[in-house]
Design an enzyme around this catalytic site. Structure first.
Site, short mmCIF file in Angstrom:
data_model
loop_
_atom_site.label_atom_id
_atom_site.label_comp_id
_atom_site.label_asym_id
_atom_site.label_seq_id
_atom_site.Cartn_x
_atom_site.Cartn_y
_atom_site.Cartn_z
N CYS A 67 7.72 -12.98 3.47
CA CYS A 67 7.91 -12.71 2.43
C CYS A 67 9.07 -12.46 2.02
CB CYS A 67 7.01 -11.47 2.03
SG CYS A 67 7.18 -10.79 0.29
N CYS A 73 11.20 -4.18 -0.45
CA CYS A 73 9.94 -3.79 -0.87
C CYS A 73 9.38 -2.80 0.44
CB CYS A 73 9.04 -4.80 -1.02
SG CYS A 73 7.30 -4.30 -1.45
N CYS A 151 3.05 -11.75 -4.40
CA CYS A 151 2.84 -10.96 -3.35
C CYS A 151 1.93 -11.92 -2.34
CB CYS A 151 2.31 -9.62 -3.34
SG CYS A 151 2.06 -8.65 -1.79
N GLN A 251 -12.50 -0.01 0.23
CA GLN A 251 -11.70 -0.38 1.37
C GLN A 251 -10.93 -1.45 0.86
OE1 GLN A 251 -11.48 0.92 4.21
NE2 GLN A 251 -13.38 2.21 4.04
N PHE A 278 -19.23 11.60 2.55
CA PHE A 278 -18.17 10.87 1.84
C PHE A 278 -18.51 9.50 1.64
CE2 PHE A 278 -16.67 14.45 4.96
CZ PHE A 278 -15.91 15.14 4.00
N ASP A 346 -17.07 9.32 6.61
CA ASP A 346 -15.98 8.73 6.49
C ASP A 346 -14.90 9.46 5.15
OD1 ASP A 346 -14.02 6.63 6.09
OD2 ASP A 346 -15.14 5.37 4.78
N CYS A 372 -9.51 6.61 8.65
CA CYS A 372 -8.08 5.77 8.16
C CYS A 372 -7.08 6.57 8.68
CB CYS A 372 -8.33 5.61 6.66
SG CYS A 372 -7.99 7.20 5.57
#
Length: 417
Positions: A67, A73, A151, A251, A278, A346, A372
């Site tokens: 990229c 970025c 992107c 997600q 959750f 989660d 996560c």
């Protein structure tokens, strides 16, 4: 002018920076790899940070970033490392964090779940110097905005998202506030929620409606309030079609959701009654309901309502009961957990300490954790392990490719008394 230093990088740290350790002090150099010799300069106000000027002796593992915005970025931390070593490093983040927490378990090979790419993004709009509008991602290490027109890590279904964001920002920036523009790819088109604008005059609302029509957005909302809906934004979850609430969490990639759901389902075999904590809009509940009765809980009332509606309108599912409940303030207590064979949870990045404490006091045979954040997961896992549970293994899932973020799924089984 800052004086240049010359450093030899020791290894890549858990945030993706090159690390130099000397005298018990660690110095971090973004975009550097282990064993590289680099020229750097100090970052004012950050004594442990250095800015990479050039790589004097490159690692054999270094590759060319794909990229043109990489390094400026702040969206991606790693595009310059070959796939084999990147994957090993990402799995090692999980291994090392669990070991540091005193958790001994098998860590499976990393699952690559980038798929077609990210299906949701948040773009920022600010008025820059000389009254020039900037729409893009935050710069690496600062609050500046890097304007972008493409992107390469985005799902093709987000085609048109950047153009729409610029078109939305142009009339709104006149209110003099910075904007956050969240865009989600759905089966019926782009779903856009704009935040930061404050109350808008009728004329501006009308201009936004024109933008939504011109860019054929499925829906445009402002702080969750409807501006225009051409068609309800819908995503497929298993056999169900879920109409998303404004700004709803999903997600990051379709492949990531499917990989996590497959792992969860594998840990829930033969369960008759499952609690999904959750639950969000139901990425696990709606799939697990093909074989098991489900009780789903989440503090987001809109997500819970969308899940319940989708479950009710989908044939072939076992009964699903969804309830809005703040599990941080009102976790399910052991007596409320008595009827379930399996609990799936989660939580957000901060973990679920209050709820896990109650799980550890319960008699649930199997607990499946999705996370996560490996650090908060390790804390929650210790509560279960120090209670009456054994951890049977962890599987890391990489849906945030090119970043240090990682998902994982783990199974806990209650020890026999």
């Amino acid at each position: 002018m800052a004086e240049a230093e010359h450093l030899v990088i020791d290894h890549v740290g858990h945030r993706g920076d090159g690390v130099v350790t000397a005298g018990g002090i660690s110095v971090y150099v973004p975009y550097a790899l282990g064993a590289e010799t680099v020229e750097v300069e100090r970052v004012p106000g950050h004594p442990d940070r250095r800015r990479l000027i050039k790589v004097e002796r490159a690692s054999a593992e270094r590759i060319a970033p794909f990229c043109p915005h990489f390094g400026v970025c702040g969206g991606c931390a790693i595009q310059h490392w070959d796939a084999e070593h990147y994957r090993a490093w990402k799995r090692e983040i999980v291994v090392a964090t669990l070991a540091q927490a005193g958790i001994a378990c098998d860590v499976a090979p990393l699952i690559d779940a980038h798929g077609l790419g990210r299906r949701r993004i948040t773009l920022h709009a600010r008025m820059g110097t000389h009254e020039v509008l900037k729409v893009g991602f935050a710069a690496a290490g600062s609050h500046d905005i890097i304007p972008i027109d493409r992107c390469p890590i985005l799902d093709p279904h987000l085609d048109g998202a950047l153009e729409a964001a610029w078109a939305i920002a142009e009339p709104l920036i006149s209110v003099g506030k910075s904007l956050d523009i969240q865009i989600t790819a759905t089966s019926s088109g782009l779903d856009v929620d704009v935040r930061g604008s404050g109350a808008l005059a009728t004329a501006l609302i009308a201009r936004l409606s024109d933008v939504a029509e011109r860019h054929r957005l499925a829906r445009l909302t402002r702080h969750g309030e409807l501006v225009l809906m051409r068609t309800p934004p819908v995503v497929s979850i298993g056999a169900a079609q879920v109409a998303l609430p404004p700004g709803s969490f999903l997600q990051a990639t379709v492949a990531g959701e499917e990989a996590l759901a497959a792992l969860v389902a594998g840990h829930c075999k033969r369960a008759k009654h499952i609690a999904d904590l959750f639950c969000g809009v139901g990425p696990f509940a709606l799939r697990l309901a093909t074989k098991s009765r489900i009780a789903a809980f989440d503090s987001d009332a809109g997500a819970v309502a969308a899940l319940q509606k989708a479950a009710t309108s989908t044939s072939g599912l076992k009964p699903v009961k969804a309830e809005a409940r703040d599990l941080f303030r009102r976790p399910l207590m052991p007596q409320e957990l008595r009827d379930y064979d399996v609990v799936v949870f989660d939580p957000p990045r901060q973990g679920a300490q209050a709820q896990v404490t109650q799980l550890a006091a319960s008699k649930i045979p199997t607990v499946v954790a999705v996370s996560c954040n490996v650090t908060s997961f390790a804390r929650d896992a210790k509560i279960l392990i120090d209670g009456v549970y054994t951890i049977e293994g962890v599987t890391p899932v990489d849906q945030f490719r090119h970043t240090p973020h990682i998902e994982l799924v783990a199974r806990f089984v209650r020890k026999k008394s």
